[in-house]
Write a protein that holds these residues in place. Structure first.
Motif, PDB file in Angstrom:
ATOM      1  N   GLU A   1       0.837  -1.199   0.000  1.00  9.00           N
ATOM      2  CA  GLU A   1       0.000   0.000   0.000  1.00  9.00           C
ATOM      3  C   GLU A   1       0.878   1.259   0.000  1.00  9.00           C
ATOM      4  O   GLU A   1       1.736   1.435   0.858  1.00  9.00           O
ATOM      5  N   GLY A   2       0.630   2.154  -0.964  1.00  6.07           N
ATOM      6  CA  GLY A   2       1.372   3.412  -1.041  1.00  6.07           C
ATOM      7  C   GLY A   2       2.713   3.322  -1.731  1.00  6.07           C
ATOM      8  O   GLY A   2       3.453   4.310  -1.779  1.00  6.07           O
ATOM      9  N   SER A   3       3.058   2.156  -2.275  1.00  6.47           N
ATOM     10  CA  SER A   3       4.374   1.995  -2.910  1.00  6.47           C
ATOM     11  C   SER A   3       4.337   2.230  -4.422  1.00  6.47           C
ATOM     12  O   SER A   3       5.396   2.195  -5.069  1.00  6.47           O
ATOM     13  N   GLU A   4       3.155   2.437  -4.987  1.00  8.25           N
ATOM     14  CA  GLU A   4       3.034   2.494  -6.446  1.00  8.25           C
ATOM     15  C   GLU A   4       3.866   3.624  -7.056  1.00  8.25           C
ATOM     16  O   GLU A   4       4.590   3.419  -8.042  1.00  8.25           O
ATOM     17  N   GLN A   5       3.742   4.805  -6.483  1.00 12.79           N
ATOM     18  CA  GLN A   5       4.492   5.939  -7.045  1.00 12.79           C
ATOM     19  C   GLN A   5       6.005   5.736  -6.916  1.00 12.79           C
ATOM     20  O   GLN A   5       6.772   6.086  -7.826  1.00 12.79           O
ATOM     21  N   LEU A   6       6.428   5.157  -5.817  1.00 11.88           N
ATOM     22  CA  LEU A   6       7.847   4.894  -5.627  1.00 11.88           C
ATOM     23  C   LEU A   6       8.350   3.900  -6.669  1.00 11.88           C
ATOM     24  O   LEU A   6       9.413   4.088  -7.278  1.00 11.88           O
ATOM     25  N   LEU A   7       7.580   2.847  -6.932  1.00 10.43           N
ATOM     26  CA  LEU A   7       7.977   1.859  -7.932  1.00 10.43           C
ATOM     27  C   LEU A   7       7.925   2.442  -9.341  1.00 10.43           C
ATOM     28  O   LEU A   7       8.751   2.084 -10.191  1.00 10.43           O
ATOM     29  N   ASP A   8       6.970   3.336  -9.563  1.00  9.18           N
ATOM     30  CA  ASP A   8       6.951   4.022 -10.869  1.00  9.18           C
ATOM     31  C   ASP A   8       8.212   4.864 -11.042  1.00  9.18           C
ATOM     32  O   ASP A   8       8.797   4.901 -12.132  1.00  9.18           O
ATOM     33  N   TRP A   9       8.622   5.546  -9.988  1.00 12.53           N
ATOM     34  CA  TRP A   9       9.852   6.373 -10.047  1.00 12.53           C
ATOM     35  C   TRP A   9      11.077   5.499 -10.274  1.00 12.53           C
ATOM     36  O   TRP A   9      11.988   5.855 -11.018  1.00 12.53           O
ATOM     37  N   LEU A  10      11.071   4.303  -9.653  1.00 16.21           N
ATOM     38  CA  LEU A  10      12.167   3.374  -9.849  1.00 16.21           C
ATOM     39  C   LEU A  10      12.100   2.712 -11.232  1.00 16.21           C
ATOM     40  O   LEU A  10      13.063   2.065 -11.648  1.00 16.21           O
ATOM     41  N   GLU A  11      10.948   2.862 -11.896  1.00 18.22           N
ATOM     42  CA  GLU A  11      10.719   2.252 -13.213  1.00 18.22           C
ATOM     43  C   GLU A  11      10.800   0.730 -13.130  1.00 18.22           C
ATOM     44  O   GLU A  11      11.390   0.051 -13.978  1.00 18.22           O
ATOM     45  N   VAL A  12      10.184   0.185 -12.094  1.00 18.05           N
ATOM     46  CA  VAL A  12      10.096  -1.261 -11.908  1.00 18.05           C
ATOM     47  C   VAL A  12       8.656  -1.673 -12.190  1.00 18.05           C
ATOM     48  O   VAL A  12       7.729  -1.310 -11.452  1.00 18.05           O
ATOM     49  N   ARG A  13       8.488  -2.448 -13.250  1.00 18.42           N
ATOM     50  CA  ARG A  13       7.122  -2.858 -13.641  1.00 18.42           C
ATOM     51  C   ARG A  13       6.724  -4.195 -13.025  1.00 18.42           C
ATOM     52  O   ARG A  13       5.547  -4.430 -12.748  1.00 18.42           O
ATOM     53  N   ASP A  14       7.712  -5.078 -12.844  1.00 13.60           N
ATOM     54  CA  ASP A  14       7.416  -6.421 -12.318  1.00 13.60           C
ATOM     55  C   ASP A  14       7.416  -6.351 -10.798  1.00 13.60           C
ATOM     56  O   ASP A  14       8.466  -6.247 -10.156  1.00 13.60           O
ATOM     57  N   ARG A  15       6.203  -6.409 -10.224  1.00 12.69           N
ATOM     58  CA  ARG A  15       6.037  -6.224  -8.789  1.00 12.69           C
ATOM     59  C   ARG A  15       5.308  -7.436  -8.195  1.00 12.69           C
ATOM     60  O   ARG A  15       4.235  -7.810  -8.668  1.00 12.69           O
ATOM     61  N   ARG A  16       5.888  -8.005  -7.167  1.00 11.15           N
ATOM     62  CA  ARG A  16       5.294  -9.185  -6.518  1.00 11.15           C
ATOM     63  C   ARG A  16       5.173  -8.938  -5.022  1.00 11.15           C
ATOM     64  O   ARG A  16       6.003  -8.243  -4.432  1.00 11.15           O
ATOM     65  N   THR A  17       4.143  -9.535  -4.437  1.00 25.17           N
ATOM     66  CA  THR A  17       3.947  -9.433  -2.986  1.00 25.17           C
ATOM     67  C   THR A  17       4.182 -10.789  -2.356  1.00 25.17           C
ATOM     68  O   THR A  17       3.436 -11.744  -2.618  1.00 25.17           O
ATOM     69  N   PRO A  18       5.227 -10.947  -1.555  1.00 25.35           N
ATOM     70  CA  PRO A  18       5.492 -12.241  -0.903  1.00 25.35           C
ATOM     71  C   PRO A  18       4.355 -12.615   0.044  1.00 25.35           C
ATOM     72  O   PRO A  18       3.656 -11.747   0.604  1.00 25.35           O
ATOM     73  N   HIS A  19       4.195 -13.915   0.236  1.00 26.36           N
ATOM     74  CA  HIS A  19       3.136 -14.372   1.138  1.00 26.36           C
ATOM     75  C   HIS A  19       3.514 -14.168   2.600  1.00 26.36           C
ATOM     76  O   HIS A  19       2.667 -13.832   3.435  1.00 26.36           O
TER      77      HIS A  19
END
Length: 532
Positions: free
Chosen positions: A95-113
């Motif tokens: 939650e709230g990490s989308e803009q940070l990942l967009d800035w990092l230009e990382v498209r492949d995003r996974r959430t560990p269990h």
């Protein structure tokens, strides 16, 4: 003295970047702007998430270690993903990490269990990055870009390549100031004998210290056997739990800037240089010629008024030295000319005078720019060249506007009255004699020649009047020369002051402003780099 906080350092970096624009080396200017931009962007994004990047060379087992730390197969290794071509993010509490990942230009995003290190409150992003020694330029570019953006750098090396000079020289050593946000993992220790692991760990530690990374612990691990993986995971968890890695990373970037930039200069110009500049430009502007003309003009006009009337009129045939220069004794406006619109009649600067002016201004500029970078030197030289284009006319107008103080003196009138009185007395004596000689020829009675102590009065009048006029004229000439010399000195001082004002406005102030800009840049840079 305590180090300034990050806010103060970044504000100072902004000032340094703005002040240095167009002055510092383009690579330095670009770096200042890039660090400032990156810092402001990172501080505005997902402050709760700590970004950790896994960096490694081909074959270091970086993706396998990534999976082991995460606890599941997020990064496909070997057959399905033989090389890491795109960054992959494992995001805890996304939650709230989308803009940070967009800035990092990382498209492949996974959430560990599973939560990171069993702590569901930890917010972190772990990146599996392309190999930094990849033959694919695009892979290396991604790794280099994200090495400048992540909060924590984890270098993953293997027993075969841990001492690779390229790895240390091109990647680890340039980030030597980032020890507070750096971890080093010696992966694949299962390929070593149990007795060899401590020696390799010690050797790697020595190499890191040689790179400038002091106090960085080497974590031995094996993604295949799981040995040491918990320790790696705990280190990442500690960074996430402390939530200061972002600040430490930005501070380390500023420290790296300090280590790479050349020292700033703090030299000041000696006051004697300004006096030399005014003196030389005064010479090129004809100050000495004008001052000499003032003295000669005064002596000439004094002689016209106070000299023996029978010869002083000859002085009127000589042109007034000041009027020949379109200058007047009293200052601006006395001859009906506007000094802001008209030049004097001083001859245009000769080649020697132009060379003197150019040498004086450029020497002053070079002294002001001594020790500065090429961009600052060029800016100061540009001010000097601009001044040289306008100085001749500006100095000429300054001369024309200056009150030269060559007006007449009160004693002229007194001496003039005595001179004419003496001449009148001599003429009375001559007339007396003429009357005594010529009136009898006309049948008229001759005037009586009076005497004083046996001396004829007409003779006394003639001799006394002539002698008094000549002696008074000589005395007045001596006084006029002395006063003229004093007026010459006063005029030189006034003209020099006028020249100094022009020089201050056209040369000294622009160069001083450039120096002040440099000093402000240097001060801002010292704050930004914490006084290093």
């Amino acid at each position: 003295m305590s180090r300034p906080g990050l806010d103060a350092r970044l504000a100072a970096l902004d000032r340094a970047s703005a002040l240095g624009a167009g002055r510092v080396d383009p690579t330095v200017e670009e770096r200042l702007a890039a660090i400032a931009e990156r810092a402001h962007e990172r501080r505005g994004l997902a402050g709760d998430h700590t970004v950790v990047g896994f960096f490694g060379a081909t074959g270091s087992g970086k993706s396998s270690l990534f999976n082991a730390v995460v606890g599941e197969e997020l990064a496909r290794a070997h057959v399905r993903r033989p090389t890491t071509s795109e960054p992959l993010a494992a995001v805890w509490r996304p939650e709230g990490s989308e803009q940070l990942l967009d800035w990092l230009e990382v498209r492949d995003r996974r959430t560990p269990h599973a939560a990171l290190a069993g702590d569901p409150e930890l917010s972190a992003i772990l990146l599996d990055l392309p190999d930094f020694d990849s033959v694919e330029a695009s892979h290396r570019a991604v790794a280099e870009r994200l090495a400048g953006k992540v909060d924590v750098l984890v270098w993953v090396v293997d027993p075969q390549k841990y001492a690779d000079a390229v790895v240390h020289a091109e990647f680890i050593e340039p980030l030597r100031t980032h020890g507070a946000v750096t971890a080093v993992v010696l992966n694949q220790i299962d390929l070593l004998g149990a007795d060899d692991v401590p020696a390799v760990v010690h050797s790697l530690g020595e190499l890191l210290r040689a790179d400038g990374l002091t106090g960085v612990r080497v974590l031995p691990a094996s993604a295949r056997t799981g040995q040491g993986v918990d320790e790696v995971r705990d280190v990442i968890a500690r960074f996430a739990r402390a939530r200061i890695a972002r600040t430490k990373r930005l501070e380390a970037d500023l420290d790296a800037l300090a280590a790479d930039l050349p020292p700033t200069s703090t030299a000041r110009l000696p006051k004697s240089l300004g006096a030399t500049l005014v003196r030389d430009l005064g010479r090129s502007a004809g100050v000495d010629d004008v001052a000499t003309a003032v003295g000669r003009s005064y002596a000439k006009r004094a002689g016209q008024v106070t000299g023996w009337p029978l010869t002083s009129w000859l002085l009127r045939l000589r042109p007034d030295p000041l009027r020949r220069l379109h200058l007047t004794s009293g200052g601006p406006g006395r001859d009906g000319r506007d000094p802001d619109l008209h030049r004097t009649s001083l001859p245009r600067q000769s080649a020697a005078q132009q060379a003197l002016a150019g040498r004086a201004v450029r020497s002053y500029a070079d002294a002001a720019a001594e020790g500065l970078d090429e961009g600052w030197f060029a800016a100061i030289r540009e001010h000097a060249d601009e001044a040289l284009r306008t100085l001749p006319d500006e100095l000429d107008r300054a001369v024309a506007r200056t009150s030269l103080g060559a007006r007449g003196s009160w004693w002229w009138a007194l001496v003039g009255i005595v001179q004419w009185t003496a001449l009148l007395a001599a003429l009375v004596g001559v007339g007396w004699y003429l009357a005594a000689w010529f009136l009898p020829l006309a049948g008229l009675p001759a005037p009586t020649i009076a005497t004083v102590e046996g001396w004829p009065v007409p003779g006394l009048l003639v001799v006394g009047g002539v002698l008094l006029g000549i002696l008074l004229g000589l005395a007045a000439q001596a006084i006029g020369a002395a006063v003229g010399a004093a007026r010459r000195g006063r005029a030189r001082r006034r003209l020099s002051a006028a020249v100094a004002r022009v020089v201050d406005e056209r040369v000294v102030q622009p160069i001083a402003a450039e120096r002040a800009r440099y000093d402000a840049y240097a001060d801002a840079l010292r704050v930004a780099t914490a006084g290093r």
